[in-house]
Design a protein around this motif. Structure first.
Motif, mmCIF file in Angstrom:
data_model
loop_
_atom_site.group_PDB
_atom_site.id
_atom_site.type_symbol
_atom_site.label_atom_id
_atom_site.label_comp_id
_atom_site.label_asym_id
_atom_site.label_seq_id
_atom_site.Cartn_x
_atom_site.Cartn_y
_atom_site.Cartn_z
ATOM 1 N N ALA A 92 -8.973 9.833 -1.609
ATOM 2 C CA ALA A 92 -8.036 8.783 -2.022
ATOM 3 C C ALA A 92 -6.817 8.747 -1.101
ATOM 4 C CB ALA A 92 -7.599 9.012 -3.474
ATOM 5 N N ALA A 93 -6.350 9.923 -0.689
ATOM 6 C CA ALA A 93 -5.199 9.978 0.203
ATOM 7 C C ALA A 93 -5.504 9.309 1.539
ATOM 8 C CB ALA A 93 -4.780 11.437 0.423
ATOM 9 N N TYR A 94 -6.697 9.564 2.088
ATOM 10 C CA TYR A 94 -7.080 8.909 3.333
ATOM 11 C C TYR A 94 -7.192 7.395 3.140
ATOM 12 C CZ TYR A 94 -7.957 13.169 5.974
ATOM 13 O OH TYR A 94 -7.810 14.357 6.641
ATOM 14 N N ALA A 95 -7.701 6.990 1.972
ATOM 15 C CA ALA A 95 -7.817 5.557 1.699
ATOM 16 C C ALA A 95 -6.437 4.909 1.618
ATOM 17 C CB ALA A 95 -8.592 5.342 0.399
ATOM 18 N N VAL A 108 -1.592 19.152 -3.581
ATOM 19 C CA VAL A 108 -2.040 19.795 -2.335
ATOM 20 C C VAL A 108 -2.941 18.851 -1.548
ATOM 21 C CG1 VAL A 108 -3.411 21.686 -1.354
ATOM 22 C CG2 VAL A 108 -1.776 22.156 -3.186
ATOM 23 N N ALA A 109 -3.762 18.067 -2.242
ATOM 24 C CA ALA A 109 -4.644 17.115 -1.554
ATOM 25 C C ALA A 109 -3.830 16.157 -0.688
ATOM 26 C CB ALA A 109 -5.472 16.334 -2.573
ATOM 27 N N HIS A 110 -2.727 15.649 -1.210
ATOM 28 C CA HIS A 110 -1.879 14.734 -0.448
ATOM 29 C C HIS A 110 -1.039 15.484 0.590
ATOM 30 C CE1 HIS A 110 -2.670 10.984 -2.625
ATOM 31 N NE2 HIS A 110 -2.895 11.778 -3.661
ATOM 32 N N HIS A 111 -0.580 16.659 0.217
ATOM 33 C CA HIS A 111 0.206 17.502 1.131
ATOM 34 C C HIS A 111 -0.618 17.827 2.362
ATOM 35 C CE1 HIS A 111 2.451 21.144 2.412
ATOM 36 N NE2 HIS A 111 3.451 20.683 1.693
ATOM 37 N N ALA A 148 0.826 -1.213 0.000
ATOM 38 C CA ALA A 148 0.000 0.000 0.000
ATOM 39 C C ALA A 148 0.855 1.256 0.000
ATOM 40 C CB ALA A 148 -0.942 -0.004 1.199
ATOM 41 N N THR A 149 1.981 1.227 0.698
ATOM 42 C CA THR A 149 2.875 2.385 0.716
ATOM 43 C C THR A 149 3.484 2.608 -0.660
ATOM 44 O OG1 THR A 149 3.410 2.063 3.059
ATOM 45 C CG2 THR A 149 4.949 3.373 1.760
ATOM 46 N N ALA A 150 3.879 1.528 -1.318
ATOM 47 C CA ALA A 150 4.438 1.646 -2.663
ATOM 48 C C ALA A 150 3.410 2.251 -3.621
ATOM 49 C CB ALA A 150 4.894 0.276 -3.160
ATOM 50 N N ALA A 151 2.156 1.823 -3.489
ATOM 51 C CA ALA A 151 1.097 2.367 -4.342
ATOM 52 C C ALA A 151 0.837 3.840 -4.027
ATOM 53 C CB ALA A 151 -0.180 1.550 -4.155
ATOM 54 N N TYR A 152 0.887 4.172 -2.749
ATOM 55 C CA TYR A 152 0.687 5.550 -2.278
ATOM 56 C C TYR A 152 1.760 6.464 -2.871
ATOM 57 C CZ TYR A 152 -0.390 9.011 1.460
ATOM 58 O OH TYR A 152 -0.761 10.111 2.175
ATOM 59 N N ALA A 153 3.019 6.070 -2.749
ATOM 60 C CA ALA A 153 4.119 6.868 -3.279
ATOM 61 C C ALA A 153 4.027 6.996 -4.794
ATOM 62 C CB ALA A 153 5.453 6.247 -2.874
ATOM 63 N N ALA A 154 3.636 5.916 -5.453
ATOM 64 C CA ALA A 154 3.506 5.946 -6.912
ATOM 65 C C ALA A 154 2.426 6.933 -7.335
ATOM 66 C CB ALA A 154 3.190 4.552 -7.435
#
Length: 337
Positions: A316-319, A241-244, A220-226
């Motif tokens: 999506a970021a929270y997910a 900004v959404a992820h920031h 999940a972290t790899a997918a998040y970073a990608a």
């Protein structure tokens, strides 16, 4: 979802936690932080002269079974506590609407009050916060973060979390650097936010100088970073900004409670929890309010379609975050089996 609720309450509304503790059985409480949620009650860790204990306060409306009901019941508890103590409830809790009742903090309320009254519209920063409240995924497997928050996680659990932060913030801060000169992004990324040096120092302290060879990203972290890098490649400022917002505002709010809990439980000083030290920013309350003002300005320049797209990315970021916790929990269980 539970970690999101407790993080929000502890980071943005610590005074509400204390009011609830004092109104429901502990009038001399000196501190109170929310540590859990069940179908029947909210759970707080309350301290007074006699010591520290977990306190369950039943939901005013009875047992709940749906995520959106949590917010409604927390607001109801706050209002009931104010009534019991003879304290006026804040205006934002006076609305009968279940939406947005618990999404302003301190100076931000005053700063936005006039604008709300004049325009009849909510500030975009409030819309962003409200949009994500009921979208924090809940799962039986997503207890990893809750265990850390409640002091039940091991030191290895914390180390594993720090390791995932390395991959998340490597992607986020590389992407942020690409947009540093963009006027639309520049107001968000103060140099005092940069976490990579602190993460590297924490990992060296917690694992050793060979930490790079001893950590890996869960799927999940790899997918998040990608995903973060994909947004940067696209050149989508609002998406970044959404992820920031999701990462850093969480670090400045609930993250501060994580640092205190981990430091106390595992005997850590600044070494090992440097990630959560934002002293370079000065007042965290002031910084968060300024950040939300920047969000309002960003939102004012977006059309309805782009606003909706950004809100979807916040969700999506929270997910992604929840998926990381689930993967960490699975990895922990696999080792224990």
């Amino acid at each position: 979802m539970i970690a999101a609720v407790t993080g929000h309450m502890n980071g943005d509304h610590p005074e509400d936690n204390l009011l609830i503790a004092r109104a429901f059985g502990y009038p001399d409480a000196v501190s109170s932080r929310m540590v859990g949620v069940t179908g029947e009650a909210g759970v707080w860790l309350v301290a007074d002269a006699s010591g520290e204990r977990e306190v369950s306060v039943p939901w005013p409306g009875g047992a709940i079974s749906e995520r959106p009901e949590i917010r409604r019941e927390v607001v109801a508890l706050y209002r009931s506590a104010c009534e019991k103590l003879g304290v006026p409830a804040r205006e934002e809790h006076g609305s009968a609407s279940p939406h947005g009742a618990h999404h302003h903090g301190g100076a931000q309320r005053g700063r936005h009050a006039a604008g709300d009254a004049e325009s009849g519209e909510k500030p975009f920063s409030t819309v962003v916060r409200e949009s994500s409240w009921s979208d924090h995924s809940d799962s039986e497997g997503a207890t990893f973060m809750e265990d850390i928050m409640r002091g039940k996680g091991s030191l290895q659990d914390y180390i594993d979390l720090v390791a995932q932060h390395f991959y998340m913030y490597e992607a986020l801060e590389e992407s942020s650097d690409r947009f540093a000169a963009d006027p639309a992004f520049a107001p968000f990324h103060s140099r005092g936010l940069v976490r990579m040096p602190a993460i590297e120092a924490d990992l060296a302290h917690l694992i050793g100088d060979d930490w790079r060879e001893r950590i890996e990203a869960v799927p999940a972290t790899a997918a998040y970073a990608a995903r973060i890098r994909e947004i940067a490649e696209e050149g989508w400022v609002a998406g970044l900004v959404a992820h920031h917002y999701t990462r850093y505002l969480g670090d400045l709010s609930g993250g501060q409670m994580i640092a205190k809990r981990v430091a106390k439980q595992h005997g850590l000083d600044r070494e090992g929890i440097a990630f959560y030290d934002f002293s370079e920013l000065g007042s965290l309350v002031d910084f968060k309010n300024e950040y939300r003002v920047a969000l309002d300005a960003l939102g004012a320049g977006l059309d309805d379609e782009e606003r909706a797209r950004m809100l979807d990315e916040v969700r999506a970021a929270y997910a992604f975050n929840t998926a990381v916790f689930i993967d960490l929990g699975k990895a922990r269980d696999a080792v224990a089996a």
